[in-house]
Design an enzyme around this catalytic site. Structure first.
Site, PDB file in Angstrom:
ATOM      1  CG  ASP A  82      34.740  37.745  35.885  1.00  0.00           C
ATOM      2  OD1 ASP A  82      34.442  36.904  35.026  1.00  0.00           O
ATOM      3  OD2 ASP A  82      35.915  37.972  36.215  1.00  0.00           O
TER       4      ASP A  82
ATOM      5  CG  ASP B  10      46.236  42.665  38.803  1.00  0.00           C
ATOM      6  OD1 ASP B  10      45.694  41.535  38.762  1.00  0.00           O
ATOM      7  OD2 ASP B  10      45.588  43.725  38.674  1.00  0.00           O
TER       8      ASP B  10
ATOM      9  CG  HIS C 128      42.730  40.039  38.597  1.00  0.00           C
ATOM     10  ND1 HIS C 128      43.212  41.029  37.774  1.00  0.00           N
ATOM     11  CD2 HIS C 128      42.106  39.168  37.774  1.00  0.00           C
ATOM     12  CE1 HIS C 128      42.889  40.760  36.515  1.00  0.00           C
ATOM     13  NE2 HIS C 128      42.224  39.626  36.490  1.00  0.00           N
TER      14      HIS C 128
ATOM     15  CD  GLU D 155      41.932  44.340  38.543  1.00  0.00           C
ATOM     16  OE1 GLU D 155      42.851  43.583  38.883  1.00  0.00           O
ATOM     17  OE2 GLU D 155      41.770  44.715  37.372  1.00  0.00           O
TER      18      GLU D 155
HETATM   19  C1  GLP Z   1      40.266  38.351  33.399  1.00  0.00           C
HETATM   20  C2  GLP Z   1      39.229  37.466  34.081  1.00  0.00           C
HETATM   21  C3  GLP Z   1      39.883  36.467  35.029  1.00  0.00           C
HETATM   22  C4  GLP Z   1      41.007  35.726  34.315  1.00  0.00           C
HETATM   23  C5  GLP Z   1      42.039  36.731  33.855  1.00  0.00           C
HETATM   24  C6  GLP Z   1      43.231  36.094  33.186  1.00  0.00           C
HETATM   25  O1  GLP Z   1      40.707  39.357  34.229  1.00  0.00           O
HETATM   26  N1  GLP Z   1      38.291  38.248  34.811  1.00  0.00           N
HETATM   27  O2  GLP Z   1      38.906  35.550  35.499  1.00  0.00           O
HETATM   28  O3  GLP Z   1      41.577  34.795  35.193  1.00  0.00           O
HETATM   29  O4  GLP Z   1      41.389  37.615  32.928  1.00  0.00           O
HETATM   30  O5  GLP Z   1      42.935  35.791  31.855  1.00  0.00           O
HETATM   31  P1  GLP Z   1      43.834  34.916  30.904  1.00  0.00           P
HETATM   32  O6  GLP Z   1      43.500  33.504  31.230  1.00  0.00           O
HETATM   33  O7  GLP Z   1      43.393  35.301  29.522  1.00  0.00           O
HETATM   34  O8  GLP Z   1      45.251  35.251  31.184  1.00  0.00           O
END
Ligand code: GLP
Length: 258
Positions: A67, A135, A137, A142
């Site tokens: 993404d 959440d 995702h 989402e």
């Molecule tokens: C963002 C990214 C996800 C990632 C999430 C959790 O939303 N788009 O790919 O898994 O953050 O991030 P973190 O690893 O910093 O908790």
């Protein structure tokens, strides 16, 4: 699903790096799906170390990121392009032309379709790395994202905007839109490796692994993927009802050398 519970973040990082190293050894021209966020940072550090040691050659590897934020230039320090360049690509021998990140500056349907076609023309993703949002995702799918969704623009939830505000000077600077691979896109990867660490991931991990398969927790789609490894630490595993069983399975398999 193979559920591996490790002691801490450092063990997750080194074990997941070994999985990637083995993947590249077995198939030097592997197509990897990569994630951003703080969770894979330890893994990327470990991959760089293995590369500098001469243990991984990325020269024939292709990557697709999950993404990208909409509206940040590629050199904005919080763009996922900059994140990947600073934390991995600039430190390994991957070819620039083999690196693919969704284009957050021209996020239209045609661009999303182009990304999907590019993945297909490279033979599909061999191993997809995933983190998980609070959440539930994956990528930026989402709650209410169709489990069959493809690469498209998504509006981030207020919770995700708040979670990601720690990387920006001000919460109002956090983009509200992203281009993201869909759940359907991710499910086509031949193998998935989902990583999670820390107490804040205990609830989403419980929902993803032991909850119903639901678009309210897009990570729960991994339950229907034929080859998924979930690697979590004790903190992220603490709400799993069958935690002891997962440990039992892992230890017995290890003894059998499976
Ligand atoms: C963002 C990214 C996800 C990632 C999430 C959790 O939303 N788009 O790919 O898994 O953050 O991030 P973190 O690893 O910093 O908790």
């Amino acid at each position: 699903m193979e559920i591996i519970i490790k002691k801490d973040y450092s063990e997750i990082s080194s074990e997941s790096a070994m999985i990637i190293a083995n993947q590249i050894k077995a198939k030097p021209d592997s197509v990897l799906g990569l994630a951003t966020g703080s969770t894979p940072l330890g893994l990327y550090k470990e991959l760089i170390r293995l590369h500098l040691n001469g243990d991984i050659d990325f020269s024939n590897v292709t990557t697709f990121n999950l993404d990208e934020y909409v509206g940040l230039s590629n050199d904005h320090p919080q763009s996922y392009s900059a994140f990947m360049r600073d934390n991995l690509f600039s430190k390994i021998n991957i070819k620039k032309e083999n690196v693919h990140i969704p284009n957050g500056n021209h996020p239209n349907d045609k661009e999303c379709e182009r990304y999907e076609s590019l993945i297909k023309s490279c033979g599909g993703i061999d191993l997809q790395i995933l983190g998980i949002g609070s959440d539930g995702h994956i990528a930026f799918n989402e709650p209410s994202s169709s489990l069959g969704s493809r690469t498209r623009i998504k509006t981030l939830t207020q919770e995700t905007v708040r979670d990601n505000a720690r990387f920006f000077d001000n919460i109002t600077d956090v983009p509200k839109f992203a281009v993201t691979m869909g759940v359907g896109t991710i499910m086509e990867a031949k193998k998935i490796l989902l990583l999670a660490s820390g107490n804040s991931k205990a609830k989403p991990i419980k929902n993803a692994i032991e909850g119903p398969i639901s678009s309210m927790c897009s990570a729960s789609a991994i339950q229907i993927h034929p080859k998924t490894v979930v690697m979590v630490d004790d903190d992220a595993a603490k709400e799993l009802k069958e935690k002891d069983y997962y440990k039992w399975v892992y230890n017995n398999k290890k003894n059998l050398n499976l």
